[in-house]
Each structure stands twice: as C-alpha cells, then as structure tokens.
Design an enzyme around this catalytic site. Structure first.
Site, PDB file in Angstrom:
ATOM      1  N   LYS A 116       0.821  -1.204   0.000  1.00 30.45           N
ATOM      2  CA  LYS A 116       0.000   0.000   0.000  1.00 30.45           C
ATOM      3  C   LYS A 116       0.860   1.262   0.000  1.00 30.45           C
ATOM      4  O   LYS A 116       0.527   2.258  -0.640  1.00 30.45           O
ATOM      5  CB  LYS A 116      -0.932  -0.010   1.213  1.00 30.45           C
ATOM      6  CG  LYS A 116      -2.055  -1.029   1.127  1.00 30.45           C
ATOM      7  CD  LYS A 116      -2.966  -0.929   2.324  1.00 30.45           C
ATOM      8  CE  LYS A 116      -4.169  -1.838   2.195  1.00 30.45           C
ATOM      9  NZ  LYS A 116      -3.824  -3.254   2.161  1.00 30.45           N
ATOM     10  N   GLU A 200      -2.613   6.709   8.286  1.00 30.53           N
ATOM     11  CA  GLU A 200      -3.289   7.750   7.513  1.00 30.53           C
ATOM     12  C   GLU A 200      -4.299   8.508   8.371  1.00 30.53           C
ATOM     13  O   GLU A 200      -4.801   7.987   9.372  1.00 30.53           O
ATOM     14  CB  GLU A 200      -4.042   7.134   6.328  1.00 30.53           C
ATOM     15  CG  GLU A 200      -3.146   6.562   5.262  1.00 30.53           C
ATOM     16  CD  GLU A 200      -3.946   6.000   4.103  1.00 30.53           C
ATOM     17  OE1 GLU A 200      -3.376   5.890   3.023  1.00 30.53           O
ATOM     18  OE2 GLU A 200      -5.137   5.678   4.280  1.00 30.53           O
ATOM     19  N   HIS A 235     -14.259  -2.734   9.073  1.00 34.54           N
ATOM     20  CA  HIS A 235     -13.594  -2.581   7.777  1.00 34.54           C
ATOM     21  C   HIS A 235     -13.909  -3.726   6.816  1.00 34.54           C
ATOM     22  O   HIS A 235     -13.278  -3.828   5.762  1.00 34.54           O
ATOM     23  CB  HIS A 235     -12.074  -2.450   7.940  1.00 34.54           C
ATOM     24  CG  HIS A 235     -11.669  -1.384   8.910  1.00 34.54           C
ATOM     25  ND1 HIS A 235     -11.868  -0.048   8.672  1.00 34.54           N
ATOM     26  CD2 HIS A 235     -11.098  -1.467  10.135  1.00 34.54           C
ATOM     27  CE1 HIS A 235     -11.420   0.653   9.703  1.00 34.54           C
ATOM     28  NE2 HIS A 235     -10.956  -0.186  10.601  1.00 34.54           N
ATOM     29  N   ARG A 293      -6.974  -8.144  -8.587  1.00 34.45           N
ATOM     30  CA  ARG A 293      -7.709  -9.401  -8.746  1.00 34.45           C
ATOM     31  C   ARG A 293      -9.178  -9.084  -8.968  1.00 34.45           C
ATOM     32  O   ARG A 293      -9.582  -7.922  -8.938  1.00 34.45           O
ATOM     33  CB  ARG A 293      -7.552 -10.254  -7.489  1.00 34.45           C
ATOM     34  CG  ARG A 293      -7.948  -9.483  -6.217  1.00 34.45           C
ATOM     35  CD  ARG A 293      -7.991 -10.336  -4.990  1.00 34.45           C
ATOM     36  NE  ARG A 293      -8.053  -9.565  -3.754  1.00 34.45           N
ATOM     37  CZ  ARG A 293      -9.132  -8.985  -3.261  1.00 34.45           C
ATOM     38  NH1 ARG A 293     -10.267  -9.041  -3.926  1.00 34.45           N
ATOM     39  NH2 ARG A 293      -9.090  -8.325  -2.125  1.00 34.45           N
TER      40      ARG A 293
END
Length: 651
Positions: A116, A200, A235, A293
C-alpha cells in the site's frame, strides 16, 4: 482460448469460475484440502486433486503443489480467484516461468500495487489524489507514533500488505496508539506474513467507492463504473451496490479516469479494482489501494453492465482484446449484494461453525442471483472465511432493487449455525440505507437499531411451534402424557428462549385444534410436510417452516426467524458445575496473548486474553469486577468452542 484451466481457490469463487468456464466449453481442474474433499466446487469441476491438510498454509497457499498439479493435469492456465495466492507476485511469476498462463495481472503490477505504501507513492507521481499520511519503510514504533501525532487524530493504522479488514485499527488518541499498533501488526503477520503498516488520517464520514477497471495486453483499458461498499463492519464489507447512490456524473467520470490512469501507471492487465475513499462532507475522493484481482463484489458490476467479468478475464489472459470499449459500456438499473456469513450478530459477530442442517433460498431469476459454494448438509469449517453465500439482486431502479433484496432475504432460511440474514434485512430496511445516505460509520452509528435485543416469541409464533410439534410427534405418547392426536385430551408444550420458558396447550377438536398460548386462544388447523407448515389460525392462512434438530426448533414465518429450545418433559437437565465463574471460548481458535495477571483484581470490561479465529482477533473481557484465579491455556495454544479459558471470581 484455453482448453483447460486450474482454479487455485475454493468455495463460491471456484464455483463461479467453473460456471463461466463450462459455458465457454473450457474444462476445469479443482484443487482441494482435506476439509473440502466433498465440497460443491469439487463436484462441479471436471477433475479434482488433493492439495493437503485443512490449514491454508498446507494446502491453498502451497504454490509448488498447485503448479505441479497444473502441469500434471495439462491445464494451460491458472485462475487464482481472490484471497490465498491471487495477489502473490511470486506465484504469478512462477506460473509464467512454468509456461502456464496466470489469469490476472503481470507479477510486476502485483508487486507495484501489493504494498500500500509503495502504491501510494506511485499514485502520487501519476497525479492520483492521496489521503494525508505516512507510507514510509521505517517501521520504528516511535516514528510511527510521532507521524500519527503529526497527522492528527483520529488516524487509521493499516497493514501495508493487507485487505479484507484484517490488520486495521482506528486510533482516537495518542495514548491508545502503541497498543493498537501491536495488535494490528500481530493480525497482519497472521494474515499476510508481513507486519509492515502505514498510518493515515481517518476521515470521520467517509464513503468507500471503488472502480472496476479492465485492461488487455494490447493497450486497451476501460472502467466498468463504480461500486459503493460503504456499509462495513470492522472494515469488512457487508453490503455493496452499483452504481453508487447520489454520485454526481462528473465525479463518476473523474474517478473512472483516475482509476484507468492508476492501472496504466503499472502496466496493468486483466481485472482490477481501484478503491477510493470519499469525504461525504466535501465530495473529494482519494486513492486508497488497488486490488489486483477480481473482487468479491464483482457480481453487482455484472448485473448493471450485462457483462461476464470472468469471461473477460479468460479472453484477456488468452491474449485477446477487451470485449468492449469505453463508449460501448453503459449502466442499466441498480444492483445490490449482501454477504451472508456464518456469524452471530447478537454475540459480537463471532464466527459460527457447523453443518447447514436446513438451507432454503429464494428462487434465482433475472432479478435474483446466488453465488455460493455450499449446499444443505455441508459444513462451515473454522479454517476459512465463514461466507455462506452472496445474494445479489437487480432492479430497474434502486428502490426496486431494495424491494427485491428485502423479499429475497425474507426467503433465506439457515439452521444449524448462526447467520447474519436478519441483520442484513434490518440494514436494507433502515431509513439511512434506504435513502442512500451511506458512509462507513452507518452500522456503528445505528448500532442499537440494527442490533436490538432478541424479541420474545409472540403468541402467534408459539401457536405455530406447538402445531408443528404436535404434528411431528404423531406417534402416541406414553399414557402419562395424556395425549392422543385424534383424541379429546390436552397436550402441553414448553419452549425456552434465553432462560425464559413459554407454554402452550393444544387440544384436538373435530375440525382442528384449540390452542391456548400465554393467555391467548386460537382455533387452528394445520398440515406438516417435512418442515413446511401450512396452518390456518383464526381464519388466517399461514405458510411457515419449522426446522427441528435435537431440542432446537427454528420457525420461519413472514420473513422472521425465531429459534427456541423445545423442553422435553421427560428429559433431565443437569446444571453446569462451574456456573458463571469460568469464561469459555466462544469459538475455536488460538490464544494469542494473556493480558491479566493471576491473583490480581480487575475491573469489569478489562481485557483478559486475546483469541484469534479466522485470522481476526477477539478480546475476552472481565464480565464484572473480580479476580483472575487461573488461565487454562497458554499463549499459542489451540482451543475448541466451549473450552474453559479463564477461572474468574466475580465480586
């Protein structure tokens, strides 16, 4: 086009790929673990080969064994599905080195987007907007803490190699950062073998909107519009829909173009999803990650575009051009997907394992689709994701799709383990979701409405249960019971729910039954065929189902599910010897850490130990003020459902 492909996955996605392959005349090879030897996907495939024991590390993650089987079977390509090895660059490279096509992007694209932090650096160069945060390689906890302090709370710690909600923590204040970081890293190591994280800024009202992209080897690249996946819990996506509600056309186009730019920046090929986080208050969107994917939620895109994305994958992997260009793609109608999981919403969504003793589903049609890897009688094991099925509906409008989803969920019947079907139905009918006012905090914000305490059974429900019980027990009872089905005497029934007992009295009459339940009286007639109950209560015709397993009775009627225990008048129940002082494992798993000291006083709610199940951490807390007398397991040991974990003396 390929003549034979191997599917390096299991469950519903393996079944999904087999379906398209069969339609195209392509032979399929399945690989399976010992836990999946009799699974639906194994039966559907043309050939099937054993990989190894049940744990994924010894089966579905064994790239060497999968490649050996591919070569042995003569498969020309490998479809990785999602999860397992689907985003493993080494596996993609190994397939290509062995002369077997990998039905996915090149290893270089997987590598570029697999981290990421690296992906965000790449996207920044490509001009794709990013959320403020730290994406560096230095993982010193003190540095990460200082970066979080500088960004400003709340922040999100996220596993760099992760996905699926695993290895993610929201931190509200600086004092909580160190513990959250340690927990996040443990979960990331267990799930991905990599504990690197990024930090973040956490948007307080974010939407999760993702773009489906597709690219071929000839330079073509398109986007197949967006999916809104904002309805999440921890999440993890719960409901997905396409197109995103209340999304301006200009924003849709800007996100689509940014997603195509992201795909082109890494030389992408095949199906991919570029995920954006969108600030509800400002309408601005930011790059979050790219999944290299096919996504779990790809069916909603198929429903609104009329395209088969697996067929697209096969065509592109075989060297063909994209089936359509951007200006040929259009949105038609609205689609919603609900993920039906084996989990218990009333117990903090703990995973539920066991056999599907009774399974009834809505009828599939042009409006209703079910993607599943299980059938009645199959078991949900503790080794893999606890998904039972994906229920996808389509309507000309979002309102029509919502009606379709509510009706389809009302027809879903599951007995043998807990499921989230009733919870999903409450979300679909909630005014916020129905109005399209979605963000990732929807479930948490409306927690009490979406997760109310279980309702006590109604007199009508108890009457139906008594009718079903009487008809199911047509064989004469012992004389002491005072009951003959065609006689005039009264039979009494008792049902238990959450330690409360409810009673019903049923008396046979010339034209049916007279039922007395909790002070109410009903006249009734009924027929029972298997578990299907056709009854008339006070002149009202009712169609219901009653599943019986051991002492459990589960009633499905009018879209509602009621589970009770039948109290056998001849059974003797022995009280538990430990009472409430011994805390038990709510599911099979592994003890990760012991957090309290033996002999020390703790307050109610204090974390006592961490249990890991299905790669997610669950914290066992003190049920009240008291003292930890003993732990029965050490860190690293496996436990079974119901095993005693802690001897706790409450004050």
């Amino acid at each position: 086009m390929f003549n034979k492909i191997l599917i390096a996955n299991r469950g519903e996605i393996a079944c999904r790929v087999i379906q398209t392959a069969k339609a195209l005349g392509i032979a399929t090879v399945a690989v399976y673990s010992d836990a999946d030897a009799n699974a639906r996907f194994v039966k559907l495939a043309d050939e099937a080969y054993r990989l190894g024991p049940a744990p994924a590390a010894e089966s579905y993650l064994r790239a060497d064994r999968i490649l050996a089987i591919a070569q042995q079977s003569g498969a020309q390509a490998v479809h990785p599905g999602y999860g397992f090895l689907s985003e493993n660059e080494d596996f993609a490279a190994a397939c290509e080195a062995a002369g077997i096509a990998f039905i996915g992007p090149p290893a270089s694209a997987i590598a570029a987007m697999g981290s990421k932090s690296a992906a965000k650096a790449l996207m920044e160069k490509a001009g794709v907007p990013l959320v403020p945060g730290y994406h560096g390689d230095d993982q010193d906890p003190a540095l990460l803490q200082s970066q979080a302090d500088a960004i400003g709370y709340p922040v999100l710690i996220k596993a760099s190699a992760g996905g699926g909600g695993k290895g993610m923590r929201i931190v509200e204040k600086s004092d909580d950062f160190a513990a959250a970081l340690a927990s996040c890293q443990r979960e990331a190591r267990a799930s991905f073998g990599d504990d690197k994280v990024l930090v973040e800024k956490y948007l307080t009202r974010p939407r999760h909107v993702e773009i489906q992209v597709f690219a071929d080897k000839l330079g073509g690249c398109v986007y197949l519009f967006e999916r809104d996946c904002s309805v999440q819990r921890r999440h993890q996506k719960v409901l997905e829909e396409a197109p995103a509600p209340h999304l301006p056309q200009a924003t849709r186009e800007a996100m689509g173009e940014a997603a195509v730019a992201a795909a082109r920046a890494v030389g992408y090929v095949g199906a991919g999803t570029v995920e954006f986080i969108m600030d509800v208050d400002t309408g601005k969107f930011y790059f979050m990650e790219m999944n290299t994917r096919l996504q779990v939620e790809h069916p909603v895109t198929e429903m609104i575009t009329g395209q088969d994305l697996v067929a697209w994958q096969l065509a592109v992997a075989a060297g063909g051009a994209l089936p359509m260009k951007q200006d040929q793609l259009a949105i038609r109608g609205h689609a919603i997907e609900a993920r039906i999981y084996a989990e218990d919403p009333d117990k903090g969504f703990l995973p539920s394992t066991g056999a599907l003793l009774h399974l009834a589903t809505p009828v599939e049609s042009a409006h209703v689709r079910i993607d599943t890897g299980v059938e009645q009688g199959d078991a949900i094991s503790p080794f893999y994701d606890p998904m039972i099925a994906k229920l996808i509906v389509w309507g000309e409008t979002r309102e029509a799709a919502l009606r379709q989803m509510d009706a389809a969920l009302a027809q879903y019947q599951i007995v043998g383990l807990s499921s989230n079907v009733s919870f999903l139905r409450r979300i679909v009918n909630h005014h916020s979701f129905a109005g399209g006012n979605v963000d990732t905090g929807l479930i948490a914000r409306h927690h009490d409405e979406l997760l109310p305490p279980p309702a006590a059974p109604t007199a009508r429900q108890l009457a139906l249960l008594a009718l079903a019980e009487a008809l199911a027990q047509q064989a004469p009872y012992p004389a002491a019971a005072g009951w003959r089905l065609n006689g005039e005497q009264t039979r009494r029934f008792a049902f238990r729910q959450d330690e409360e007992e409810y009673r019903a009295a049923l008396r046979h009459q010339t034209n049916g039954f007279a039922i007395s339940v909790e002070g109410q009286s009903f006249s009734a007639s009924a027929q029972l065929n298997g578990c299907q109950l056709h009854a008339v209560l006070d002149g009202a015709a009712i169609k219901a189902a009653v599943a019986r397993h051991g002492a459990q009775r589960v009633l499905f009627e009018n879209g509602e599910r009621l589970a009770v225990e039948w109290v056998d008048p001849y059974a003797y129940t022995e009280l538990g010897v430990h009472g409430e002082t011994h805390l038990k494992a709510p599911m099979p798993g592994r003890v990760v850490a012991l957090l309290a000291k033996i002999g020390k006083w703790v307050a109610k709610g204090t974390p006592l130990l961490i249990l890991e199940a299905m790669k997610m951490e669950h914290t066992i807390t003190a049920p009240g003020d008291g003292v930890v007398q003993d732990f029965y397991f050490s860190a690293g040991e496996q436990v079974n459902d119901g095993d005693e974990l802690v001897d706790f003396a409450a004050e």
